[in-house]
Design an enzyme around this catalytic site. Sequence first.
Site, PDB file in Angstrom:
ATOM      1  N   ASP A  18       9.877 -62.186  10.149  1.00 48.41           N
ATOM      2  CA  ASP A  18       9.243 -62.445  11.450  1.00 48.41           C
ATOM      3  C   ASP A  18       8.399 -63.713  11.289  1.00 48.41           C
ATOM      4  OD1 ASP A  18       7.582 -62.436  13.796  1.00 48.41           O
ATOM      5  OD2 ASP A  18       7.990 -60.299  14.016  1.00 48.41           O
ATOM      6  N   CYS A  33      34.294 -69.771   3.467  1.00 47.25           N
ATOM      7  CA  CYS A  33      32.961 -69.949   2.876  1.00 47.25           C
ATOM      8  C   CYS A  33      32.611 -68.623   2.203  1.00 47.25           C
ATOM      9  CB  CYS A  33      31.945 -70.372   3.935  1.00 47.25           C
ATOM     10  SG  CYS A  33      31.675 -69.140   5.198  1.00 47.25           S
ATOM     11  N   ARG A  85      -0.349 -51.901  20.144  1.00 43.37           N
ATOM     12  CA  ARG A  85       0.869 -51.173  19.766  1.00 43.37           C
ATOM     13  C   ARG A  85       1.347 -51.491  18.356  1.00 43.37           C
ATOM     14  NH1 ARG A  85       2.078 -55.491  22.470  1.00 43.37           N
ATOM     15  NH2 ARG A  85       3.970 -56.681  22.137  1.00 43.37           N
ATOM     16  N   LYS A  95       2.693 -61.904  10.482  1.00 51.03           N
ATOM     17  CA  LYS A  95       2.995 -60.470  10.517  1.00 51.03           C
ATOM     18  C   LYS A  95       3.811 -60.050   9.294  1.00 51.03           C
ATOM     19  CE  LYS A  95       3.268 -60.120  15.549  1.00 51.03           C
ATOM     20  NZ  LYS A  95       4.163 -59.875  16.690  1.00 51.03           N
ATOM     21  N   SER A 139      -3.601 -59.331  21.432  1.00 49.32           N
ATOM     22  CA  SER A 139      -2.840 -58.518  22.402  1.00 49.32           C
ATOM     23  C   SER A 139      -1.750 -57.675  21.737  1.00 49.32           C
ATOM     24  CB  SER A 139      -2.192 -59.427  23.453  1.00 49.32           C
ATOM     25  OG  SER A 139      -1.219 -60.234  22.828  1.00 49.32           O
ATOM     26  N   ASN A 140      -1.514 -57.874  20.441  1.00 46.34           N
ATOM     27  CA  ASN A 140      -0.527 -57.054  19.714  1.00 46.34           C
ATOM     28  C   ASN A 140      -1.128 -55.727  19.241  1.00 46.34           C
ATOM     29  OD1 ASN A 140       0.767 -59.940  17.890  1.00 46.34           O
ATOM     30  ND2 ASN A 140       1.404 -59.163  19.877  1.00 46.34           N
ATOM     31  N   LEU A 141      -2.444 -55.693  19.090  1.00 47.89           N
ATOM     32  CA  LEU A 141      -3.054 -54.563  18.363  1.00 47.89           C
ATOM     33  C   LEU A 141      -2.953 -53.236  19.112  1.00 47.89           C
ATOM     34  CD1 LEU A 141      -6.203 -56.177  16.670  1.00 47.89           C
ATOM     35  CD2 LEU A 141      -3.874 -55.960  15.814  1.00 47.89           C
ATOM     36  N   CYS A 183       8.589 -57.253  28.071  1.00 44.38           N
ATOM     37  CA  CYS A 183       7.392 -56.404  27.975  1.00 44.38           C
ATOM     38  C   CYS A 183       6.169 -57.150  28.471  1.00 44.38           C
ATOM     39  CB  CYS A 183       7.148 -55.989  26.532  1.00 44.38           C
ATOM     40  SG  CYS A 183       8.214 -54.670  26.016  1.00 44.38           S
ATOM     41  N   ASN A 202      14.370 -59.783  21.944  1.00 41.73           N
ATOM     42  CA  ASN A 202      15.076 -60.766  22.797  1.00 41.73           C
ATOM     43  C   ASN A 202      16.583 -60.691  22.551  1.00 41.73           C
ATOM     44  OD1 ASN A 202      15.778 -63.111  20.753  1.00 41.73           O
ATOM     45  ND2 ASN A 202      13.693 -62.442  20.309  1.00 41.73           N
TER      46      ASN A 202
HETATM   47  N1  LIG Z   1      14.714 -64.257  15.693  1.00 39.74           N
HETATM   48  C1  LIG Z   1      13.705 -63.493  15.276  1.00 39.74           C
HETATM   49  N2  LIG Z   1      13.473 -63.362  13.945  1.00 39.74           N
HETATM   50  C2  LIG Z   1      12.449 -62.603  13.493  1.00 39.74           C
HETATM   51  N3  LIG Z   1      11.590 -61.964  14.298  1.00 39.74           N
HETATM   52  C3  LIG Z   1      11.761 -62.062  15.629  1.00 39.74           C
HETATM   53  C4  LIG Z   1      12.837 -62.812  16.187  1.00 39.74           C
HETATM   54  N4  LIG Z   1      12.766 -62.716  17.537  1.00 39.74           N
HETATM   55  C5  LIG Z   1      11.687 -61.947  17.796  1.00 39.74           C
HETATM   56  N5  LIG Z   1      11.095 -61.553  16.668  1.00 39.74           N
HETATM   57  C6  LIG Z   1       9.874 -60.753  16.489  1.00 39.74           C
HETATM   58  O1  LIG Z   1      10.076 -59.464  17.021  1.00 39.74           O
HETATM   59  C7  LIG Z   1       8.790 -58.928  17.286  1.00 39.74           C
HETATM   60  C8  LIG Z   1       8.890 -58.151  18.575  1.00 39.74           C
HETATM   61  O2  LIG Z   1       7.660 -57.531  18.758  1.00 39.74           O
HETATM   62  P1  LIG Z   1       7.162 -56.972  20.137  1.00 39.74           P
HETATM   63  O3  LIG Z   1       8.317 -56.680  21.015  1.00 39.74           O
HETATM   64  O4  LIG Z   1       6.259 -55.810  19.859  1.00 39.74           O
HETATM   65  O5  LIG Z   1       6.390 -58.147  20.842  1.00 39.74           O
HETATM   66  P2  LIG Z   1       5.555 -59.439  20.387  1.00 39.74           P
HETATM   67  O6  LIG Z   1       6.484 -60.573  20.509  1.00 39.74           O
HETATM   68  O7  LIG Z   1       4.852 -59.235  19.100  1.00 39.74           O
HETATM   69  O8  LIG Z   1       4.380 -59.473  21.447  1.00 39.74           O
HETATM   70  P3  LIG Z   1       4.287 -60.126  22.869  1.00 39.74           P
HETATM   71  O9  LIG Z   1       5.463 -59.629  23.655  1.00 39.74           O
HETATM   72  O10 LIG Z   1       3.002 -59.592  23.359  1.00 39.74           O
HETATM   73  O11 LIG Z   1       4.292 -61.587  22.629  1.00 39.74           O
HETATM   74  C9  LIG Z   1       7.806 -60.086  17.357  1.00 39.74           C
HETATM   75  O12 LIG Z   1       6.889 -59.998  16.280  1.00 39.74           O
HETATM   76  C10 LIG Z   1       8.680 -61.310  17.254  1.00 39.74           C
HETATM   77  O13 LIG Z   1       8.078 -62.403  16.562  1.00 39.74           O
END
Ligand SMILES: Nc1ncnc2c1ncn2[C@@H]1O[C@H](COP(=O)(O)OP(=O)(O)OP(=O)(O)O)[C@@H](O)[C@H]1O
Length: 367
Positions: free
Chosen positions: A60, A324, A71, A84, A67-69, A191, A129
């Site tokens: 990550d 490859c 959850r 993280k 705002s993460n804390l 979210c 995502n």
């Molecule tokens: N391509 C990726 N590689 C690694 N981690 C990823 C990738 N895409 C997203 N993430 C991680 O997945 C996590 C998803 O966490 P979560 O859905 O709880 O929301 P958040 O992104 O931490 O918070 P917020 O939505 O408030 O910004 C995040 O820490 C984000 O950085």
Amino acid sequence: MLSSEDYIRYQKQLKMADWGESQQLTLSRAKLLVVGAGGLASGALPYLAAAGIGNITIIDGDTVDLSNLGRQVIYQQADLGEFKAKKAEAYLQALNPSIQVQGIAQKLTEENAENLIQAVDLVIDCTDNFKTRYLINDHCVAMGKPFIYAAIHTWEGHLSVCNMRMDSGKMSPTYRCFFPNEPGPNEIPTCDEAGVLGFLPGILGIMQAKEAIFCLAGMSSPAQGALMTWDAQEMRSHFFALERDPLAEEKIFPTTEDSSIVRELSPEEAFAQWQDGQIDYVLDVREEDEWDFARIEGAIHIPMNEIPAKLAMLPKGSKGLVLCHHGMRSAHVIVYLQQQAGFKHVFNLAGGIDAWSRRINPDIPRY
Ligand SMILES: Nc1ncnc2c1ncn2[C@@H]1O[C@H](COP(=O)(O)OP(=O)(O)OP(=O)(O)O)[C@@H](O)[C@H]1O
């Protein structure tokens, strides 16, 4: 063998009727990649580490925000601004020093996905995502690795054990079987827009840990071969069984005359065609050190980034097989050859030299 400390650490699970030393040893030898260290991972990671998964990599690129804390409960106020992945690593290592944990403070991308996924037995998708979910799906399908998908939206969670060989012998569906096309930019609120109460990703994350343990221990579950939805308001789950789309692999590497499309040959097909003289050349696009370590005799070696300068080494009108390590870099090379250099008869070796070594020539070392 389990250490005397392990017998004490895992004594409660070792007492379970369906669980014993052999399952515990299987977990201790397992390698996991957890992508994303946010809300889902905060539920999943502590239980994976506590259960004794021997090797956990967390990737990550994000840092802890206030705002993460609400959850992401494996982090604390003092962690604000820290990566993280590194904080999660420290948390898990403190929880269970008898396992190995690596935190990688980067995003999972097209560039690093192949090597990271190839190195593990199972992937857990804890991201938020679509782009990353398709990235994980496509690499896991190409390399034959199972992965546990989960997502949440307001009061509902989704979960499925994807791309796993089930008891029936069939492969479970892929993410593309459930969601064939990426939704448009504003079709599904994130979210951030829709909001979330922290327990929901926590619960789904713990379910991911449970499914990971079942998958590794070879135990069956209704989430293998179905998409589970769990409604937090009704406290109800539904399972939508779905057959794997027979075109699941072709959706990643479809077979058409379109120059953006990569056509594949399995190691068995490629071997037979090469023996018959139907394939004129085999092009290996891996790096120098990979070539030194393992190679298919008779192949031409041109590392991927030298291809444009060395096109003259390749007979354009003839049929070529490109390979490859696992088939991802060679797929990019094929698109380049077809689109930019006018090659028409180039095929990808499915699963790369790794699959060739497993299925055609075990004398070729694997890495
Ligand atoms: N391509 C990726 N590689 C690694 N981690 C990823 C990738 N895409 C997203 N993430 C991680 O997945 C996590 C998803 O966490 P979560 O859905 O709880 O929301 P958040 O992104 O931490 O918070 P917020 O939505 O408030 O910004 C995040 O820490 C984000 O950085």
